[in-house]
Scaffold this motif. Sequence first.
Motif, short mmCIF file in Angstrom:
data_model
loop_
_atom_site.label_atom_id
_atom_site.label_comp_id
_atom_site.label_asym_id
_atom_site.label_seq_id
_atom_site.Cartn_x
_atom_site.Cartn_y
_atom_site.Cartn_z
N MET A 31 -36.87 -13.77 28.66
CA MET A 31 -37.30 -15.00 28.00
C MET A 31 -36.27 -16.11 28.16
O MET A 31 -36.45 -17.20 27.64
CB MET A 31 -37.52 -14.72 26.50
N GLY A 32 -35.20 -15.82 28.85
CA GLY A 32 -34.18 -16.84 29.06
C GLY A 32 -33.18 -16.93 27.93
O GLY A 32 -32.36 -17.84 27.88
N ILE A 33 -33.24 -15.96 27.02
CA ILE A 33 -32.31 -15.97 25.89
C ILE A 33 -31.20 -14.98 26.15
O ILE A 33 -31.44 -13.77 26.21
CB ILE A 33 -33.04 -15.61 24.58
N ARG A 80 -29.22 -14.44 19.51
CA ARG A 80 -30.21 -15.21 18.76
C ARG A 80 -30.81 -14.30 17.70
O ARG A 80 -31.86 -13.67 17.93
CB ARG A 80 -31.32 -15.69 19.71
N PRO A 81 -30.16 -14.22 16.55
CA PRO A 81 -30.58 -13.26 15.52
C PRO A 81 -32.07 -13.24 15.26
O PRO A 81 -32.68 -12.17 15.21
CB PRO A 81 -29.81 -13.72 14.29
N ALA A 82 -32.68 -14.39 15.12
CA ALA A 82 -34.10 -14.43 14.77
C ALA A 82 -34.95 -13.77 15.84
O ALA A 82 -35.84 -12.97 15.55
CB ALA A 82 -34.55 -15.87 14.55
N VAL A 108 -43.61 -17.02 17.03
CA VAL A 108 -43.84 -18.36 16.48
C VAL A 108 -42.85 -18.63 15.35
O VAL A 108 -42.17 -19.66 15.33
CB VAL A 108 -45.29 -18.50 15.97
N VAL A 109 -42.77 -17.67 14.43
CA VAL A 109 -41.87 -17.86 13.30
C VAL A 109 -40.42 -17.80 13.73
O VAL A 109 -39.56 -18.53 13.23
CB VAL A 109 -42.16 -16.83 12.20
N ALA A 110 -40.13 -16.93 14.69
CA ALA A 110 -38.75 -16.86 15.20
C ALA A 110 -38.32 -18.22 15.75
O ALA A 110 -37.21 -18.69 15.49
CB ALA A 110 -38.64 -15.79 16.28
N ASP A 149 -33.57 -24.31 18.18
CA ASP A 149 -32.72 -24.69 19.30
C ASP A 149 -32.76 -23.67 20.43
O ASP A 149 -32.19 -23.90 21.49
CB ASP A 149 -31.26 -24.84 18.82
N ALA A 150 -33.42 -22.56 20.20
CA ALA A 150 -33.47 -21.52 21.23
C ALA A 150 -34.11 -22.05 22.50
O ALA A 150 -35.12 -22.75 22.43
CB ALA A 150 -34.23 -20.31 20.72
#
Lengths: 230, 230
Positions: A141-143, A147-149, A192-194, A200-201
């Motif tokens: 996903m490119g993360i 990114r905790p969420a 969606v909620v994340a 900023d992700a």
Amino acid sequence: MRVTEPHRARFSVDERRAQLLELGLRLFAERAYDEVSIDDIASAANISKGLLYHYYGGKRAFYVACVAHAAEALVERTHMSDEIPEPDRARAGLDAYFDYAEEHATAYVALMRSGIGNDPEVAAIVEATRTRIVRRALDGMGITTPRPAFRAALRAWIGAVEAACLEHLEHRDVARVGLVDMLLAGLYGLLVVAKQLDPDAPFALGPPPQPPTQTETASPPSRGSRRRQP
Amino acid sequence: MRVTEPHRARFSVDERRAQLLELGLRLFAERAYDEVSIDDIASAANISKGLLYHYYGGKRAFYVACVAHAAEALVERTHMSDEIPEPDRARAGLDAYFDYAEEHATAYVALMRSGIGNDPEVAAIVEATRTRIVRRALDGMGITTPRPAFRAALRAWIGAVEAACLEHLEHRDVARVGLVDMLLAGLYGLLVVAKQLDPDAPFALGPPPQPPTQTETASPPSRGSRRRQP
DNA sequence: CTCCTTTGTTGAACCAGGTTCAACGCGAGT
DNA sequence: ACTCGCGTTGAACCTGGTTCAACAAAGGAG
């Protein structure tokens, strides 16, 4: 009486290891950890008790090796090519996951239900496996930075996948495609909620997997998923 | 040297049972099943080995009793009143679930990670607990007859809840409200597809839990849930 | 071909820990 | 005070995991 076997067959190290791993996985899949005795393993493998200690430190270590073996196979199996664009990669990975689970049902169940009590080493393997899958998904996903969420969302989703898979293996009364659709919809909701929690992700959420038209019994065979409705 | 204790304290049956259950839950939570010896339990409880066999059939049975104890507490704790209308009941139950997990963190983790190998009895308890929760949720939704799609959806969701909860207990870097929001969004996604797969189900899906406005970091404190942002 | 080294393999002895059981003593009832 | 019941004990027992010194089948050297 044949005395053709004064001593048992002599294997190479790798062959023996493979044989024992395979056997152990099967035994531990069908019986509980301490329902399986060293003697059971030894006689099933047609070796002496002592040999198991030569290859693995002991019963515990052997069990750990079996679990690790199954976990490794699962991770390799669900590794999807980076070529596939993201909307479909999740579905492809999920399909591969279900494939593995269906083919190696006993091994999969053993892996999921594994753990000697809450043995830290075994728990670590299972947890590490999940983490690897999550990290791989995040990479896709490119993360890359923490990114905790998103990590939490994917971790929760893995939980849902495992539960759905076990459910599917037990009583197969829901079409597999249906389960996959459900899980993907659930993933979308989580993400969606994340994204809301961490705007900023560097991750743009695509369109929802399927508009809730709720008119037909099964989902239309669009978006490239094969049907298998009974 | 005091010789005031020629024999150990004399408890009533219920007191003893409660004491042993509490102790066992603590011991099994912090160490693996076969890391805890009968002698450990006995000396920690200040009783003799034999007494454990008087109250429970043996070590295995004792472990099972401990797991069942924790499971029962969890089920009771998350039982929400039927008074609460459905959009909020899920959230309330989820909050209660997290409350229990946070308060009895060790017991909760022990319950989730439980299982002696894949001991059928222990697995049965944990699975029965999940089933009870699922059935209760289905009842709350007005679904009483077997509805495979909805059962699968809720079962998958329970998996997500458990995973998220363990994640939350380990590294608490996501606000609890955020996790709850995520899980509810995921549930909504699952249920949408479940309804598609089984349109005849006597269950009308409400509006999505929250429109994906994706503007603020944390979700607004609306819809009656208390905040606890660190 | 024979010896010798290597290493997969064995079986019996060992020991830790779960299980059993007959006896003991504190409290309640008479 | 006596005794009956039951919570409780501790040592013996035994299954099953662990250890270790010795054995035998391949492979190479003389």
